[in-house]
Motif scaffolding. Sequence first.
Motif, PDB file in Angstrom:
ATOM      1  N   GLY A  45      53.158  45.130  38.020  1.00 22.39           N
ATOM      2  CA  GLY A  45      52.106  45.417  37.130  1.00 22.39           C
ATOM      3  C   GLY A  45      52.496  45.929  35.835  1.00 22.39           C
TER       4      GLY A  45
ATOM      5  N   GLY B 100      48.133  44.883  46.271  1.00 26.08           N
ATOM      6  CA  GLY B 100      46.995  44.827  45.323  1.00 26.08           C
ATOM      7  C   GLY B 100      46.939  46.379  44.583  1.00 26.08           C
TER       8      GLY B 100
ATOM      9  N   ARG C 211      34.245  46.353  31.684  1.00 22.24           N
ATOM     10  CA  ARG C 211      34.318  45.398  30.558  1.00 22.24           C
ATOM     11  C   ARG C 211      33.653  45.935  29.227  1.00 22.24           C
ATOM     12  NH1 ARG C 211      37.269  43.036  31.761  1.00 22.24           N
ATOM     13  NH2 ARG C 211      36.728  41.035  30.743  1.00 22.24           N
TER      14      ARG C 211
ATOM     15  N   GLY D 218      47.437  46.585  40.555  1.00 25.99           N
ATOM     16  CA  GLY D 218      46.227  47.201  40.073  1.00 25.99           C
ATOM     17  C   GLY D 218      45.958  48.437  39.430  1.00 25.99           C
TER      18      GLY D 218
ATOM     19  N   ALA E 128      53.882  43.075  33.808  1.00 26.22           N
ATOM     20  CA  ALA E 128      52.924  42.270  33.135  1.00 26.22           C
ATOM     21  C   ALA E 128      52.158  42.865  32.038  1.00 26.22           C
ATOM     22  CB  ALA E 128      51.879  42.045  34.369  1.00 26.22           C
TER      23      ALA E 128
ATOM     24  N   LEU F 138      40.621  43.442  40.214  1.00 22.90           N
ATOM     25  CA  LEU F 138      39.994  42.717  41.180  1.00 22.90           C
ATOM     26  C   LEU F 138      41.219  42.745  42.091  1.00 22.90           C
ATOM     27  CD1 LEU F 138      38.398  39.656  39.269  1.00 22.90           C
ATOM     28  CD2 LEU F 138      37.177  41.618  40.529  1.00 22.90           C
ATOM     29  N   THR F 139      42.399  42.540  41.898  1.00 18.98           N
ATOM     30  CA  THR F 139      43.522  42.624  42.660  1.00 18.98           C
ATOM     31  C   THR F 139      43.612  43.871  43.860  1.00 18.98           C
ATOM     32  OG1 THR F 139      44.718  41.339  41.445  1.00 18.98           O
ATOM     33  CG2 THR F 139      45.929  42.451  43.029  1.00 18.98           C
TER      34      THR F 139
ATOM     35  N   LEU G 134      41.116  43.271  33.921  1.00 22.23           N
ATOM     36  CA  LEU G 134      40.194  42.671  34.959  1.00 22.23           C
ATOM     37  C   LEU G 134      40.934  42.141  36.302  1.00 22.23           C
ATOM     38  CD1 LEU G 134      37.393  42.016  35.955  1.00 22.23           C
ATOM     39  CD2 LEU G 134      37.587  39.851  34.629  1.00 22.23           C
ATOM     40  N   PRO G 135      41.962  41.324  35.824  1.00 21.37           N
ATOM     41  CA  PRO G 135      42.688  40.863  37.076  1.00 21.37           C
ATOM     42  C   PRO G 135      43.217  41.773  37.922  1.00 21.37           C
ATOM     43  CG  PRO G 135      43.188  39.464  34.961  1.00 21.37           C
ATOM     44  CD  PRO G 135      42.382  40.702  34.786  1.00 21.37           C
ATOM     45  N   MET G 136      43.788  42.956  37.310  1.00 25.62           N
ATOM     46  CA  MET G 136      44.314  43.990  38.182  1.00 25.62           C
ATOM     47  C   MET G 136      43.242  44.729  38.867  1.00 25.62           C
ATOM     48  SD  MET G 136      47.361  45.364  35.980  1.00 25.62           S
ATOM     49  CE  MET G 136      49.068  44.600  35.746  1.00 25.62           C
TER      50      MET G 136
ATOM     51  N   LYS H   1      44.907  41.845  28.370  1.00 30.02           N
ATOM     52  CA  LYS H   1      44.770  40.735  29.256  1.00 30.02           C
ATOM     53  C   LYS H   1      44.759  40.871  30.780  1.00 30.02           C
ATOM     54  CE  LYS H   1      47.654  36.542  30.024  1.00 30.02           C
ATOM     55  NZ  LYS H   1      46.538  35.609  29.669  1.00 30.02           N
ATOM     56  N   TRP H   2      45.248  41.856  31.188  1.00 30.64           N
ATOM     57  CA  TRP H   2      45.378  42.071  32.567  1.00 30.64           C
ATOM     58  C   TRP H   2      44.540  43.246  33.307  1.00 30.64           C
ATOM     59  CZ3 TRP H   2      48.017  39.461  35.832  1.00 30.64           C
ATOM     60  CH2 TRP H   2      48.934  38.534  35.354  1.00 30.64           C
TER      61      TRP H   2
END
Length: 513
Positions: free
Chosen positions: A376, A427, A498, A431, A379, A394-395, A390-392, A387-388
């Motif tokens: 994490g 996760g 968001r 995250g 990244a 969710l993870t 939202l993906p983080m 960039k990371w």
Amino acid sequence: MKTDNKPWFWIPLLNFASGLPYAIIISVSVIMYKDLGVSNKDIGLWTSLLYLPWVIKPLWSPLIELIGTKRDWFITMQLAISIFFLIVGFAIPTNGFLYTTLALFWVAAFASASNDIASDGFYLLVLPEDKQSFFIGIRSTFYRLSMLAGNGLVVLFAGNLEEKYGDNTKAWSYTMIGVGLLMTFITIYNFIFTPKNEINTVENKKVVHNQSFGSVFVSFFKKKQIVLILSFILLFRLGESQLIKMLTPFLIDPLRYELVEKGTDDNQAKALELYNSKVIKGEKLSESELQLLYSKLPILVQMRDEGKLLEEVENKDKIEYEKANKARINFVNELIASKGVQKDIQVGGMGLTTKTIGIIYGTCGLIALTLGGILGGIAISKQGLTKWMLPMILTMHLPIIGFILLAYFHPSSIYYIYAVVIIEQFGYGFGFAAFMMYLIHVAEGESKTAHYALATGFMAMGMMLPGMVSGYIQEYLGYGNFFIWVLLATIPGLILSRFLTFPKDFGKKSEEV
């Protein structure tokens, strides 16, 4: 030597020293009180109130800016924490241990919150932003490793002592004394290896002295998007705050309680005779007959790998007796209400021993969290937080689905539990780095230490309030529906994320470095 060129020597243990007291006070105390017979409702309520020092720590954070150095503060606070944990260990075998240990944990929590303020400020002052983004993953990883050291290694140690002595009270007493000694060692290490000089300390003090005590707070609430920021901080961990309180009870609670058809002594035989002659016929029971059923009816606790008789806990005080024997009393009440039809009462837990939980979190969970946290941080430092984000998020939250599946299907193989824990821990490590990096962004500007303390104080409030009612929600919904609710509770934070604005490449490592 320069203060910022050897961060690997001091960042890991400094953040471990922040995380371990938090883990013991907030998480491990849940396991300890569960093993010592405290109910889920009381566990959720009282251990969540222990968050309060972290909630209100911004009230004294400016003092840490003005008085002494950050290093002096965290060394002193770590020493105090060590002493209080030692005293907790000696207090566990005493009468009224619950409120005595809660009071000691409460004072230790204030020391721990102060240690966090000073450690966070020290980190922000010593490292430049590009190194902060790289080490945020390492920092959060070792913080979370300390959580796993508590929930894993410390719990495993307690579980082994429970098996050795057959006495949960003695096991946890020795365990807490051991934790106090461990914190003493960590304090000595940090005294030796943390940098002796704080970069920008003089400059920072001038800034703070030029501000009034109240202006430090006012400047925080004047930040752009402050309403959205605070809403996000408060709601981001809405699901996690409840999960962390009820996950251990879920893993420890038995699969079910069963009525044993044959007694092992005369008193149990009399209780079974009373059950067969009156309970199944729906006849009214006298007070003495009801007490006989509560105390002597043979009840089997079906754990994952074995069944064992549920022993009565003797206590002359009626209120304490009812608390200590809640499982027996509830089972008998269920039998009476159903006229003996319901002989198998589902609890819905996973039926694991304390030792097994320690092994799961102290091995595979530990490795998964470490990898997730490191990746994490890397990244974010490579491509920035935008960039990371939202993906983080969710993870971090989607692995809750695994606990929903465990609660509903109760798979026979323990490897399913390992798989869920591995995914959840990876996760979380991956995250949570995004959330911590965002808090650093929120603290940008003058009075970084105080502003970071304010941000983490609101974060602690977001953990405390939902956690206080988590036990009530779980007992009302049952474990399966409770985990569904926890998953749904992560949605508000996801939506708010968001709308947050911050520099596109915030946290990205500079090319020239």
